[in-house]
Design a protein around this motif. Structure first.
Motif, PDB file in Angstrom:
ATOM      1  N   ASP A   9      57.060   1.788  23.052  1.00 59.53           N
ATOM      2  CA  ASP A   9      56.160   0.809  22.462  1.00 59.53           C
ATOM      3  C   ASP A   9      56.721  -0.585  22.671  1.00 59.53           C
ATOM      4  OD1 ASP A   9      53.796   0.258  20.630  1.00 59.53           O
ATOM      5  OD2 ASP A   9      55.432  -0.701  19.541  1.00 59.53           O
ATOM      6  N   ALA A  10      55.960  -1.441  23.331  1.00 58.36           N
ATOM      7  CA  ALA A  10      56.421  -2.782  23.651  1.00 58.36           C
ATOM      8  C   ALA A  10      56.629  -3.619  22.401  1.00 58.36           C
ATOM      9  CB  ALA A  10      55.410  -3.469  24.576  1.00 58.36           C
ATOM     10  N   ARG A  11      55.713  -3.504  21.434  1.00 55.94           N
ATOM     11  CA  ARG A  11      55.867  -4.282  20.206  1.00 55.94           C
ATOM     12  C   ARG A  11      57.093  -3.845  19.425  1.00 55.94           C
ATOM     13  NH1 ARG A  11      51.290  -3.690  16.506  1.00 55.94           N
ATOM     14  NH2 ARG A  11      51.233  -1.564  17.328  1.00 55.94           N
ATOM     15  N   ALA A  14      60.127  -5.404  21.045  1.00 57.26           N
ATOM     16  CA  ALA A  14      60.218  -6.829  20.734  1.00 57.26           C
ATOM     17  C   ALA A  14      60.702  -7.034  19.304  1.00 57.26           C
ATOM     18  CB  ALA A  14      58.860  -7.494  20.940  1.00 57.26           C
ATOM     19  N   TRP A  15      60.188  -6.225  18.378  1.00 58.10           N
ATOM     20  CA  TRP A  15      60.623  -6.307  16.980  1.00 58.10           C
ATOM     21  C   TRP A  15      62.104  -5.950  16.860  1.00 58.10           C
ATOM     22  CZ3 TRP A  15      62.389  -2.212  13.883  1.00 58.10           C
ATOM     23  CH2 TRP A  15      62.566  -2.526  12.524  1.00 58.10           C
ATOM     24  N   TYR A 137      53.272   2.387  10.841  1.00 59.20           N
ATOM     25  CA  TYR A 137      53.171   1.798  12.177  1.00 59.20           C
ATOM     26  C   TYR A 137      52.698   2.840  13.174  1.00 59.20           C
ATOM     27  CZ  TYR A 137      54.465  -0.599  16.498  1.00 59.20           C
ATOM     28  OH  TYR A 137      54.428  -1.176  17.735  1.00 59.20           O
ATOM     29  N   ASP A 143      50.814   2.415  25.001  1.00 60.61           N
ATOM     30  CA  ASP A 143      52.260   2.577  24.973  1.00 60.61           C
ATOM     31  C   ASP A 143      52.676   4.030  24.776  1.00 60.61           C
ATOM     32  OD1 ASP A 143      53.111  -0.067  25.363  1.00 60.61           O
ATOM     33  OD2 ASP A 143      52.565  -0.551  23.305  1.00 60.61           O
ATOM     34  N   PRO A 157      58.788  -6.650  27.561  1.00 62.54           N
ATOM     35  CA  PRO A 157      57.584  -6.529  26.741  1.00 62.54           C
ATOM     36  C   PRO A 157      57.219  -7.861  26.117  1.00 62.54           C
ATOM     37  CG  PRO A 157      59.471  -5.745  25.522  1.00 62.54           C
ATOM     38  CD  PRO A 157      59.953  -6.057  26.917  1.00 62.54           C
ATOM     39  N   GLU A 159      56.303 -10.588  23.233  1.00 64.14           N
ATOM     40  CA  GLU A 159      56.746 -10.787  21.859  1.00 64.14           C
ATOM     41  C   GLU A 159      55.554 -10.565  20.926  1.00 64.14           C
ATOM     42  OE1 GLU A 159      59.756 -11.310  20.801  1.00 64.14           O
ATOM     43  OE2 GLU A 159      60.593 -11.350  22.828  1.00 64.14           O
ATOM     44  N   PRO A 160      55.773  -9.989  19.753  1.00 61.22           N
ATOM     45  CA  PRO A 160      54.673  -9.820  18.802  1.00 61.22           C
ATOM     46  C   PRO A 160      54.193 -11.174  18.312  1.00 61.22           C
ATOM     47  CG  PRO A 160      56.772  -9.250  17.788  1.00 61.22           C
ATOM     48  CD  PRO A 160      57.039  -9.451  19.260  1.00 61.22           C
ATOM     49  N   ASP A 161      52.929 -11.241  17.917  1.00 64.92           N
ATOM     50  CA  ASP A 161      52.345 -12.517  17.520  1.00 64.92           C
ATOM     51  C   ASP A 161      53.072 -13.134  16.340  1.00 64.92           C
ATOM     52  OD1 ASP A 161      50.511 -12.273  19.525  1.00 64.92           O
ATOM     53  OD2 ASP A 161      48.993 -11.330  18.261  1.00 64.92           O
ATOM     54  N   VAL A 165      55.699  -6.131  12.259  1.00 62.60           N
ATOM     55  CA  VAL A 165      54.955  -4.967  12.736  1.00 62.60           C
ATOM     56  C   VAL A 165      54.958  -3.842  11.706  1.00 62.60           C
ATOM     57  CG1 VAL A 165      55.387  -5.475  15.165  1.00 62.60           C
ATOM     58  CG2 VAL A 165      57.006  -4.055  13.896  1.00 62.60           C
TER      59      VAL A 165
END
Length: 243
Positions: A9-11, A14-15, A137, A143, A157, A159-161, A165
């Motif tokens: 999972d890309a998010r 990033a997290w 989550y 993903d 990946p 970055e999350p907004d 998350v």
């Protein structure tokens, strides 16, 4: 419980990168790295399969017990920095900035990188952590490809907004080599839902080479004059000391 199904999972990656950066800045990851490296080096040095009957299992269990004791001793000095170190159900946990970290040693022979495809988390606390992540989550459909996201591999990946998350638990998975006394550390996201248990992402934290293993602290011997010891007790100076 086994992690035979691998997700990615890309998010989540990033997290996890953000968690690693924040925890490194506070010094927690450095504390864990030093503790793991020192405990492993000492226990490998005193590991005695031939005479004492030690095994890789006893080495791992002893190291885990030592780590818990060492880190719990350090808990009071870290609490003012917003870092809580405890041992719910005798399983070490480190909490900071809304995230809880659990420790886990990879099986003997894992090498420099654990095999997350077969790595399993055992224990009520770690299982609950994976379940808790799964309840809050869900990876994006794109993903769920069966490819675990590793930091530094493949396309970076996004970055999350907002950086939030919903994940709350991470696991520090560490490996130890008996031949070289070296260790590595990986931060990973455990996850379990109706699709099964898995690891969503992992980032390397440290990797020690043979020349980077910390030496155990040297205890300096205290020299006491024999004359000081025997003065006034009626014994003849120069008499051999007996232990």
């Amino acid at each position: 419980m086994s992690g035979t199904r691998q997700g990615g999972d890309a998010r989540a990656l990033a997290w996890l990168r953000g968690v690693a950066d924040r925890w490194a800045a506070v010094g927690i990851l450095g504390l864990l790295e030093d503790a793991v490296a020192a405990v492993w080096e000492r226990n490998v040095a005193r590991h005695d399969p031939e005479v004492a009957g030690d095994t890789p299992v006893t080495l791992g269990i002893t190291s885990s017990e030592n780590l818990r004791t060492v880190l719990l001793r350090a808990a009071p000095e870290w609490e003012p920095r917003g870092v809580l170190i405890g041992a719910p159900l005798n399983s070490l946990a480190v909490a900071h900035d809304g995230v809880v970290l659990h420790l886990m040693k990879a099986p003997d022979g894992s090498g420099a990188r654990p095999d997350f495809a077969t790595l399993r988390w055992v224990g009520e606390v770690r299982e609950a952590a994976a379940t808790d992540n799964g309840l809050v989550y869900a990876p994006a459909p794109d993903d769920r490809t069966g490819q675990l996201w590793f930091d530094g591999f493949g396309v970076p990946p996004p970055e999350p907004d907002d950086g939030h998350v919903g994940l709350r638990h991470v696991v520090l998975v560490w490996t130890g080599d008996q031949a070289t006394s070296t260790t590595t550390g990986w931060l990973a996201v455990p996850w379990e839902h109706d699709t099964g248990p898995t690891w969503l992402a992992a980032v390397p934290i440290w990797a020690h080479g043979p020349d980077e293993v910390p030496a155990p602290r040297r205890v300096h011997a205290v020299s006491i004059s024999f004359e000081d010891v025997t003065a006034g007790d009626g014994r003849r100076e120069g008499h051999d000391a007996r232990r």
